[in-house]
Design an enzyme around this catalytic site. Structure first.
Site, PDB file in Angstrom:
ATOM      1  N   GLU A 177     -16.736 -13.850 -11.649  1.00 51.73           N
ATOM      2  CA  GLU A 177     -16.677 -14.123  -9.960  1.00 51.73           C
ATOM      3  C   GLU A 177     -16.580 -12.756  -9.446  1.00 51.73           C
ATOM      4  O   GLU A 177     -15.761 -12.087  -9.360  1.00 51.73           O
ATOM      5  CB  GLU A 177     -15.552 -14.992  -9.718  1.00 51.73           C
ATOM      6  CG  GLU A 177     -15.667 -16.438 -10.082  1.00 51.73           C
ATOM      7  CD  GLU A 177     -14.548 -17.209  -9.540  1.00 51.73           C
ATOM      8  OE1 GLU A 177     -13.952 -16.970  -8.368  1.00 51.73           O
ATOM      9  OE2 GLU A 177     -14.022 -18.339 -10.382  1.00 51.73           O
ATOM     10  N   GLU A 180      -9.220 -18.951 -13.661  1.00 50.51           N
ATOM     11  CA  GLU A 180      -7.966 -18.053 -13.148  1.00 50.51           C
ATOM     12  C   GLU A 180      -6.782 -18.662 -13.435  1.00 50.51           C
ATOM     13  O   GLU A 180      -6.000 -18.815 -12.592  1.00 50.51           O
ATOM     14  CB  GLU A 180      -8.225 -17.967 -11.731  1.00 50.51           C
ATOM     15  CG  GLU A 180      -9.836 -17.476 -11.212  1.00 50.51           C
ATOM     16  CD  GLU A 180     -10.008 -17.206  -9.736  1.00 50.51           C
ATOM     17  OE1 GLU A 180     -10.585 -16.303  -9.137  1.00 50.51           O
ATOM     18  OE2 GLU A 180      -9.307 -17.959  -8.739  1.00 50.51           O
ATOM     19  N   ARG A 207     -23.783 -20.580 -13.643  1.00 51.54           N
ATOM     20  CA  ARG A 207     -22.215 -21.325 -13.839  1.00 51.54           C
ATOM     21  C   ARG A 207     -21.951 -22.425 -12.885  1.00 51.54           C
ATOM     22  O   ARG A 207     -22.326 -22.550 -11.946  1.00 51.54           O
ATOM     23  CB  ARG A 207     -21.266 -20.143 -13.475  1.00 51.54           C
ATOM     24  CG  ARG A 207     -19.780 -20.418 -13.759  1.00 51.54           C
ATOM     25  CD  ARG A 207     -19.080 -19.232 -13.367  1.00 51.54           C
ATOM     26  NE  ARG A 207     -17.630 -19.174 -13.401  1.00 51.54           N
ATOM     27  CZ  ARG A 207     -16.795 -19.164 -12.610  1.00 51.54           C
ATOM     28  NH1 ARG A 207     -17.092 -19.134 -11.225  1.00 51.54           N
ATOM     29  NH2 ARG A 207     -15.437 -19.235 -12.881  1.00 51.54           N
TER      30      ARG A 207
END
Length: 365
Positions: free
Chosen positions: A266, A162, A71
């Site tokens: 994550e 997020e 990523r």
């Protein structure tokens, strides 16, 4: 009687979380690592070593431990000159050359975007919502097609990072549960990605693994506005986002509720309480979880338990965040002062202060 029942339910959830259960669980096919800081370390002359002390390519070390997906975050115009389009294109070549898959994480910012801040790029700061829709489409399409043109088409992308209460604030912020502005931006990111490459999977990413109510509020909100996405993406850090039993419940619910695969994009755990540089650690060494000490063994066990929980709840992937970001002078956290700041993540990396890999960390399907 009620207390006894609660205790039994809690014990069952913990068992489900910690214990692999092949009869129930799907495989984890996306075994990932966010390596966004890696190019800077390599450019500064940083070295990486196996657990046995042999210098090796960091991608080979990670893939040898089971990782198959990398990523990369992309910032629009960061002052550091790293994590921008040019550097992402460079690093994507190295990733794809190793036969690894690629996830591009669009922050739509010149710096960090997370639940507490979603600053628009300076170049977009005065733009209206309508103009930002065009910005998101054009920028997403430009980065994706540049990657495609050099033979490194992204396998998946995130439209925002997020984005618990929106992105590109204030225009794209969710205020009073009004998801319409945010939805208009997410649709443009989705459409641009599919126009670039129809098989690239689009993720919508929140840090709502802590709360099923928050996850429902967000994903119900964007769904009601007609937003389309392929994968529901969550962040999970045990010191911030609660128990593994709660994580299990959130994953299982959002998978069922939205009928989409779920990925933890994550997660991380500390291997030491020590700080390797002048920058305070983001996670203090006293903040441990699940009885796992801040040791290399504890780091490996906690990561295994997180993967087991995700797998048993029906998720298809888990990404370790910044495992290669060990403390090296000049690779600071602040893109506006990359040389003058340090690394607050050095005790959470899977490579220690000497660049040696923790062999207790393994990605498992």
């Amino acid at each position: 009687m009620r207390k006894s029942l609660v205790a039994v339910i809690g014990a069952v959830l913990l068992m489900l979380a910690f214990t692999p259960n092949p009869a129930q669980a799907a495989s984890l096919t996306m075994l990932g690592a966010d390596v966004s800081s890696l190019q800077r370390t390599l450019d500064l002359g940083g070295k990486y070593y196996t657990a046995a002390g042999t210098q090796a390519d960091p991608y080979d070390i990670l893939s040898g431990a089971g990782a198959n997906y990398m990523r990369l975050r992309v910032w629009n115009n960061p002052a550091s000159g790293y994590n921008n389009k040019a550097k992402v294109l460079q690093q994507a070549k190295s990733i794809k050359a190793k036969g690894l898959k690629l996830l591009i994480d669009f922050h739509y910012s010149d710096t960090w975007a997370d639940p507490g801040k979603q600053y628009p790029p300076v170049a977009w700061a005065s733009h209206s919502l309508a103009t930002l829709q065009t910005d998101v489409y054009n920028y997403t399409y430009d980065v994706c097609t540049a990657l495609k043109a050099q033979g490194t088409t992204p396998d998946s992308v995130q439209i925002g990072n997020e984005i618990n209460v929106g992105m590109l604030w204030p225009q794209g912020q969710v205020v009073s549960s009004n998801f319409a502005p945010l939805a208009s931006l997410l649709k443009q990111g989705y459409n641009a990605t599919k126009a670039c490459n129809s098989s690239t999977q689009v993720m919508i990413h929140t840090a709502d693994a802590d709360s099923d109510a928050n996850a429902r509020w967000f994903y119900d909100g964007i769904k009601a506005q007609g937003v389309t996405w392929d994968i529901t993406a969550l962040s999970y850090y045990c010191m911030w986002h609660g128990t593994l039993a709660n994580l299990y419940n959130v994953i299982a619910d959002v998978k069922s509720r939205y009928a989409k695969p779920v990925v933890i994009v994550e997660t991380a755990y500390m291997y030491t309480t020590a700080n390797a540089d002048s920058q305070s650690n983001s996670i203090p060494g006293t903040t441990t979880c699940d009885g796992q000490a801040a040791t290399k063994a504890g780091q490996g066990t906690e990561f295994t338990w997180i993967q087991n929980t995700a797998r048993n709840a029906g998720a298809i992937g888990v990404f370790y965040w910044e495992p290669t970001w060990y403390a090296i002078t000049g690779n600071g956290w602040d893109p506006a002062n990359i040389n003058g700041t340090g690394d607050g993540w050095d005790n959470m990396a899977t490579f220690d202060a000497t660049g040696k890999f923790n062999s207790n960390v393994k990605w498992t399907a």
